[in-house]
Motif scaffolding. Structure first.
Motif, short mmCIF file in Angstrom:
data_model
loop_
_atom_site.label_atom_id
_atom_site.label_comp_id
_atom_site.label_asym_id
_atom_site.label_seq_id
_atom_site.Cartn_x
_atom_site.Cartn_y
_atom_site.Cartn_z
N GLN A 1 0.91 -1.16 -0.03
CA GLN A 1 0.05 0.04 -0.12
C GLN A 1 0.90 1.23 0.07
O GLN A 1 1.87 1.33 0.64
N ALA A 2 0.47 2.22 -0.86
CA ALA A 2 1.26 3.39 -0.70
C ALA A 2 0.16 4.72 -0.83
O ALA A 2 -1.15 4.59 -1.35
N ARG A 3 0.82 5.86 -0.38
CA ARG A 3 -0.18 6.93 -0.07
C ARG A 3 0.62 8.26 -0.51
O ARG A 3 1.85 8.32 -0.01
N HIS A 4 0.12 9.05 -1.27
CA HIS A 4 1.08 10.28 -1.98
C HIS A 4 0.03 11.47 -1.60
O HIS A 4 -0.95 11.41 -1.43
N VAL A 5 0.96 12.56 -0.88
CA VAL A 5 0.67 13.78 -0.82
C VAL A 5 1.38 14.71 -1.47
O VAL A 5 2.67 14.66 -1.33
N ILE A 6 0.74 15.44 -2.37
CA ILE A 6 1.31 16.24 -3.67
C ILE A 6 0.96 17.92 -3.35
O ILE A 6 -0.16 17.97 -3.36
N ARG A 7 2.15 18.70 -3.07
CA ARG A 7 1.82 20.00 -3.16
C ARG A 7 3.09 20.83 -3.67
O ARG A 7 4.01 20.38 -3.79
N ALA A 8 2.61 22.04 -4.03
CA ALA A 8 3.33 23.08 -4.31
C ALA A 8 4.16 23.92 -3.26
O ALA A 8 3.35 24.01 -2.11
N VAL A 9 5.35 23.88 -2.89
CA VAL A 9 5.86 24.32 -1.87
C VAL A 9 6.90 25.55 -2.20
O VAL A 9 7.32 25.62 -3.35
N ASN A 10 7.40 26.36 -1.21
CA ASN A 10 8.31 27.36 -1.25
C ASN A 10 9.34 27.02 -0.67
O ASN A 10 9.50 26.54 0.59
N PRO A 11 10.56 26.44 -1.28
CA PRO A 11 11.71 25.89 -0.66
C PRO A 11 12.51 26.86 0.24
O PRO A 11 12.49 28.20 -0.07
N VAL A 12 13.23 26.40 1.48
CA VAL A 12 14.07 27.29 2.19
C VAL A 12 15.33 27.42 1.46
O VAL A 12 15.55 26.87 0.54
N ARG A 13 16.11 28.59 1.99
CA ARG A 13 17.42 28.79 1.56
C ARG A 13 18.21 27.59 1.36
O ARG A 13 19.01 27.66 0.25
N LYS A 14 18.31 26.69 2.34
CA LYS A 14 19.15 25.69 2.09
C LYS A 14 18.92 24.87 0.98
O LYS A 14 19.59 24.19 0.18
N GLU A 15 17.34 24.78 0.80
CA GLU A 15 16.89 23.88 -0.40
C GLU A 15 17.24 24.45 -1.78
O GLU A 15 17.64 23.89 -2.67
N THR A 16 16.86 25.56 -1.77
CA THR A 16 17.38 26.30 -3.00
C THR A 16 18.84 26.16 -3.42
O THR A 16 19.10 26.08 -4.54
N SER A 17 19.63 26.41 -2.43
CA SER A 17 21.02 26.14 -2.85
C SER A 17 21.41 24.63 -3.06
O SER A 17 22.03 24.60 -4.14
N LEU A 18 20.69 23.71 -2.56
CA LEU A 18 21.16 22.30 -2.85
C LEU A 18 20.33 22.01 -4.21
O LEU A 18 21.09 21.10 -5.02
N LEU A 19 19.34 22.56 -4.87
CA LEU A 19 18.79 22.36 -5.95
C LEU A 19 19.42 23.30 -6.96
O LEU A 19 18.93 23.02 -8.33
#
Length: 227
Positions: free
Chosen positions: A165-183
């Motif tokens: 069994q699997a459950r997905h939750v999908i959403r649009a988000v605003n990344p934090v500064r660390k995440e924007t740097s890594l991406l």
């Protein structure tokens, strides 16, 4: 043939044939105008049409580059990102950031000892998605001995542990500064978050949060109308 159409079609052919790869820099407008003996406005129109079709990416003050094609994944499956990226003809790489044993999974839907794993999925050498995953060691004790520096945990789990069994939750988000740097993205760039839990016989196996660059990933569902 219309000059702008000729430029557009020849560049598109070079991209689709693999002669120009994702990330390759397209010659400048001035260089293309000289090559095709036409005005820069004609070249700009052709590049604009290519950008609108998703084949190239125009970056202010940097130039025009062959776009990375978006990866498509079915919403109702548990995808292996390594396979999805390879299917697009791009080199896949997993970079492990950290791995720790923990009993504190916060608000995650599993309890007891777990591995907390963080890393970056890369396509053609560039960041594609961030991942933070918990694996329940009570359900998957073999994970304690797996080498997640060499293989992404999602790939390992799909190869070793069947899920029911699997459950997905999908959403649009605003990344934090660390995440924007890594991406490798700028502030305010669109990101897609996939939050997924998988179970086996009613017991949680893993919970994962994956953060995707909005320009690199599509979730797709196909279905038929009911009777």
């Amino acid at each position: 043939m219309n000059p702008a159409r000729r430029i557009r079609d020849e560049i598109a052919a070079a991209i689709r044939s693999g002669e120009w790869r994702p990330g390759d820099r397209v010659p400048t407008e001035q260089e293309l105008a000289a090559r095709y003996v036409c005005a820069r406005a004609t070249v700009s129109k052709a590049l604009g049409e290519l950008a609108a079709s998703g084949l190239v990416e125009r970056r202010r003050k940097a130039g025009t580059f062959v776009a990375h094609p978006p990866v498509h994944s079915a919403v109702m499956t548990v995808p292996d990102l390594a396979e999805l990226i390879a299917a697009r003809g791009e080199t896949y790489r997993w970079d492990l950031i950290s791995i720790i044993d923990t009993d504190d999974t916060g608000e995650e839907p599993l309890a007891g000892p777990a591995l907390r794993i963080e890393g970056v999925h890369r396509a053609a050498g560039e960041p594609f998605a961030l991942e933070r995953r918990f694996i329940a060691l009570g359900e998957v004790p073999a994970a304690a001995d797996a080498d997640f520096a060499k293989e992404a945990p999602g790939t390992w789990l799909l190869g070793h542990i069947p899920w029911t069994q699997a459950r997905h939750v999908i959403r649009a988000v605003n990344p934090v500064r660390k995440e924007t740097s890594l991406l490798g993205i700028g502030p305010g760039a669109a990101c897609l978050e996939l939050d997924r839990t998988t179970w086996r016989a009613g017991r949680v196996v893993t919970h994962v949060r994956q953060l995707f660059r909005g320009d690199r990933f599509d979730l797709v569902a196909e279905f038929n109308a009911g009777p």
